[in-house]
Design an enzyme around this catalytic site. Sequence first.
Site, PDB file in Angstrom:
ATOM      1  CG  HIS A  21     -28.083 -37.205  -2.303  1.00 23.98           C
ATOM      2  ND1 HIS A  21     -28.719 -38.032  -3.185  1.00 23.98           N
ATOM      3  CD2 HIS A  21     -27.337 -38.006  -1.507  1.00 23.98           C
ATOM      4  CE1 HIS A  21     -28.371 -39.286  -2.945  1.00 23.98           C
ATOM      5  NE2 HIS A  21     -27.526 -39.301  -1.929  1.00 23.98           N
TER       6      HIS A  21
ATOM      7  NE  ARG B 200     -31.353 -33.627  -4.490  1.00 25.33           N
ATOM      8  CZ  ARG B 200     -30.101 -33.579  -4.914  1.00 25.33           C
ATOM      9  NH1 ARG B 200     -29.558 -34.611  -5.505  1.00 25.33           N
ATOM     10  NH2 ARG B 200     -29.390 -32.492  -4.771  1.00 25.33           N
TER      11      ARG B 200
ATOM     12  CE1 TYR C 131     -26.331 -30.854  -6.408  1.00 25.29           C
ATOM     13  CE2 TYR C 131     -24.713 -31.031  -4.661  1.00 25.29           C
ATOM     14  CZ  TYR C 131     -25.969 -31.301  -5.149  1.00 25.29           C
ATOM     15  OH  TYR C 131     -26.861 -32.002  -4.393  1.00 25.29           O
TER      16      TYR C 131
HETATM   17  C1  LIG Z   1     -22.884 -48.581  -5.435  1.00 26.23           C
HETATM   18  C2  LIG Z   1     -23.038 -47.235  -4.799  1.00 26.23           C
HETATM   19  N1  LIG Z   1     -22.210 -46.242  -5.134  1.00 26.23           N
HETATM   20  C3  LIG Z   1     -22.318 -45.039  -4.552  1.00 26.23           C
HETATM   21  C4  LIG Z   1     -23.278 -44.803  -3.634  1.00 26.23           C
HETATM   22  C5  LIG Z   1     -23.382 -43.450  -2.946  1.00 26.23           C
HETATM   23  N2  LIG Z   1     -24.595 -42.792  -3.381  1.00 26.23           N
HETATM   24  C6  LIG Z   1     -25.729 -42.874  -2.652  1.00 26.23           C
HETATM   25  S1  LIG Z   1     -27.001 -42.164  -3.404  1.00 26.23           S
HETATM   26  C7  LIG Z   1     -26.067 -41.670  -4.705  1.00 26.23           C
HETATM   27  C8  LIG Z   1     -26.706 -40.915  -5.820  1.00 26.23           C
HETATM   28  C9  LIG Z   1     -27.844 -41.677  -6.415  1.00 26.23           C
HETATM   29  O1  LIG Z   1     -28.478 -40.926  -7.379  1.00 26.23           O
HETATM   30  P1  LIG Z   1     -29.770 -41.451  -8.115  1.00 26.23           P
HETATM   31  O2  LIG Z   1     -29.595 -42.886  -8.492  1.00 26.23           O
HETATM   32  O3  LIG Z   1     -30.081 -40.509  -9.202  1.00 26.23           O
HETATM   33  O4  LIG Z   1     -30.905 -41.437  -7.009  1.00 26.23           O
HETATM   34  P2  LIG Z   1     -31.389 -40.253  -6.077  1.00 26.23           P
HETATM   35  O5  LIG Z   1     -30.591 -40.340  -4.806  1.00 26.23           O
HETATM   36  O6  LIG Z   1     -31.184 -38.975  -6.799  1.00 26.23           O
HETATM   37  O7  LIG Z   1     -32.822 -40.536  -5.785  1.00 26.23           O
HETATM   38  C10 LIG Z   1     -24.754 -42.082  -4.534  1.00 26.23           C
HETATM   39  C11 LIG Z   1     -23.654 -41.799  -5.470  1.00 26.23           C
HETATM   40  C12 LIG Z   1     -24.139 -45.866  -3.309  1.00 26.23           C
HETATM   41  N3  LIG Z   1     -25.116 -45.729  -2.406  1.00 26.23           N
HETATM   42  N4  LIG Z   1     -24.002 -47.055  -3.896  1.00 26.23           N
END
Ligand SMILES: Cc1ncc(C[n+]2csc(CCOP(=O)(O)OP(=O)(O)O)c2C)c(N)n1
Lengths: 382, 326
Positions: free
Chosen positions: A280, A276, A289
């Site tokens: 985010h 990425r 971070y």
């Molecule tokens: C159940 C849940 N917990 C927390 C979140 C908040 N949240 C949104 S995206 C994210 C990180 C997700 O990381 P990843 O699965 O690696 O996908 P990326 O966003 O990096 O594509 C978090 C913690 C959420 N959307 N759903």
Amino acid sequence: MTVESTAARKPRRSSKRTSAAKTPQSSEPQLVQLLTPEGERVEHPDFEIDLSPDELRGLYRDMVLTRRFDAEATALQRQGELGLWASLLGQEAAQIGSGRALRDDDYVFPTYREHGVAWCRGVDPTNLLGMFRGVNHGGWDPSTNNFHLYTIVIGSQTLHATGYAMGVAKDGADSAVVAYFGDGASSQGDVAEAFTFSAVYNAPVVFFCQNNQWAISEPTEKQMRVPLYQRAQGFGFPGVRVDGNDVLACLAVTRSALERARRGEGPTLVEAFTYRMGAHTTSDDPTKYRADEERAAWEAKDPILRLRTYLEKQDLADAAFFAALEEESETLGKRVREAVRAMPDPDRLAIFDHAYADGNPLVDEERAQFAAYQASFAEEGN
Amino acid sequence: MAAQKLSIAKALNESLRKALETDPKVLIMGEDVGKLGGVFRITDGLQKDFGEDRVIDTPLAESGIVGTAIGLALRGYRPIVEIQFDGFVFPAYDQIVTQLAKMHARALGKIKMPVVIRIPYGGGIGAVEHHSESPEALFAHVAGLKVVSPSNASDAYWMMQQAVQSDDPIIFFEPKRRYWDKGDLDTESIPLPLHKAVVAREGSDLTLAAYGPMVKVCLEAAAAAQEEGKSLEVLDLRSMSPIDFDAVQTSVEKTGRLVVVHEAPVFYGSGAEIAARITERCFYHLEAPVLRVGGYHAPYPPARLEDEYLPGLDRVLDAVDRSLAY
Ligand SMILES: Cc1ncc(C[n+]2csc(CCOP(=O)(O)OP(=O)(O)O)c2C)c(N)n1
């Protein structure tokens, strides 16, 4: 956060670039790669692909336009036109490669970042912006393009994909289903349950994990101790790690997994090893971070640049092609910008629309009260 | 540092810092709580000062976060868990409802569950779906849990201290759209008990009862009503389970009218519970039925409609007028 449009800027030549010694490629021999960061075609014994010049240019075009769209959305967020944006910058190859492996009758369950896959499915990119602007929670009919609504609660959609795939199998159809999710989402219980169900019911589903190294501020080490793709084995189906910045490899690997699903051989986990490049989301501040050098190292593996180098080296695309694409990108950007600015706020009463399919007297009552209350302001001339 | 002016966010941060300092058994766990300091920066700087063993970045698994917090509590720790947003607590709902809430009772009181679950909740920040919900009734309905929500910096600080010290599991709802509101904090004062309601503004014509994010709206409504010659009392309930019904009763016996205000849907919401109890307790004092103002029985709408969905000044004053018209 810095998210630039690299479609707009001149790509740098990559010939002198050496990939860092500690790249995942060298430390992870299992990584399937068909196109090196230097734009060299390489072979892989299990995954072959033979694309026409047209198809290769098509993949390049998809990636460039997706990046342009993404950059425009980021800019629109900065201008206050969108409340939030989740950029896919750096993940174009993973999304276009996997997206172009799909057949029309296949079905996709995305997260909130699959703008490139949506592009491949034929979803008008402006439709993706409604939820980020705050005018709706979706904005497209999933059945039109077999592209489900974005899912924000992480991991949930992997179960939906599995159930859908179980239905496909029951129907005796030979379509397949793809569930997208992130490396962080792989920690969710739902994802483990999806693996279990898909294996037990031999569901024709491909789990496509984009391991972009980060889950907001948490690196993959905070999610897992064994490489993600290896996890599949414990559930009884194959896992494969592909160079997620190599569009050819992503296409080949996804195609093969889809064919396996169509043959009735069950699920596959594809881990696209990618990065990425931006934040985010536009609410995030990655400087808290992660080190700048990390991004710089991954920039050397830029998926778009790499295919461009290949196209140029092989004389598969000329200056006119690139110029026309540049123009097409600008047109797309303009169209997106105008569409967003013209996107109306929903009618107030839309709050009550679609709460139930069969209606509900309580909703009707509250809707009527709300309408009367709103009307009272109009009467007062406010 | 005795008296100072702080935002709710900063007051929570100071309170968590104090909790970590005071008791080595206190832990903070959650997604992004470490280096990033949480997406709202409530845990900012805590990992730096207390280390990764005390301020723990967890895998992205809410059921895992709460489930392991239960285990840590069984081992004598006092975990403070952060759920990133209201809509993401549901993967952990099973652990909270079937395990956390009932452990003490099942063990005939032999086991304590000193777990605090912090949830930034409520709307008004223009977010996408699942980031603006008010699920407090879903927790308050469950015996074994306590549910609280501060509305100002001082309460944020002190209620967090008290929640951490409590041997019961506490669902600590933080009104996210108020995080940046500043208020006075005296860290040497003697705080109110955790579940006590407080009169935030005195009045004689009608009682507005609210908690968390809606207290501010009710105070504004009372100020506006004052200009029309109406004297509204504002009660900050602070705790949704248990509810300080004595305080509500006292106020209603004085004013004769009650309007309960919350962001959560009215249907089966905490206002329903308050209306029923107060009707029982104050039947002969009430000049009007207890009215409720809150969200609709519809999914929380997209951001561009949330101002319509959330009770604002006008809707509160409208209910006040309806009550006074009886
Ligand atoms: C159940 C849940 N917990 C927390 C979140 C908040 N949240 C949104 S995206 C994210 C990180 C997700 O990381 P990843 O699965 O690696 O996908 P990326 O966003 O990096 O594509 C978090 C913690 C959420 N959307 N759903």
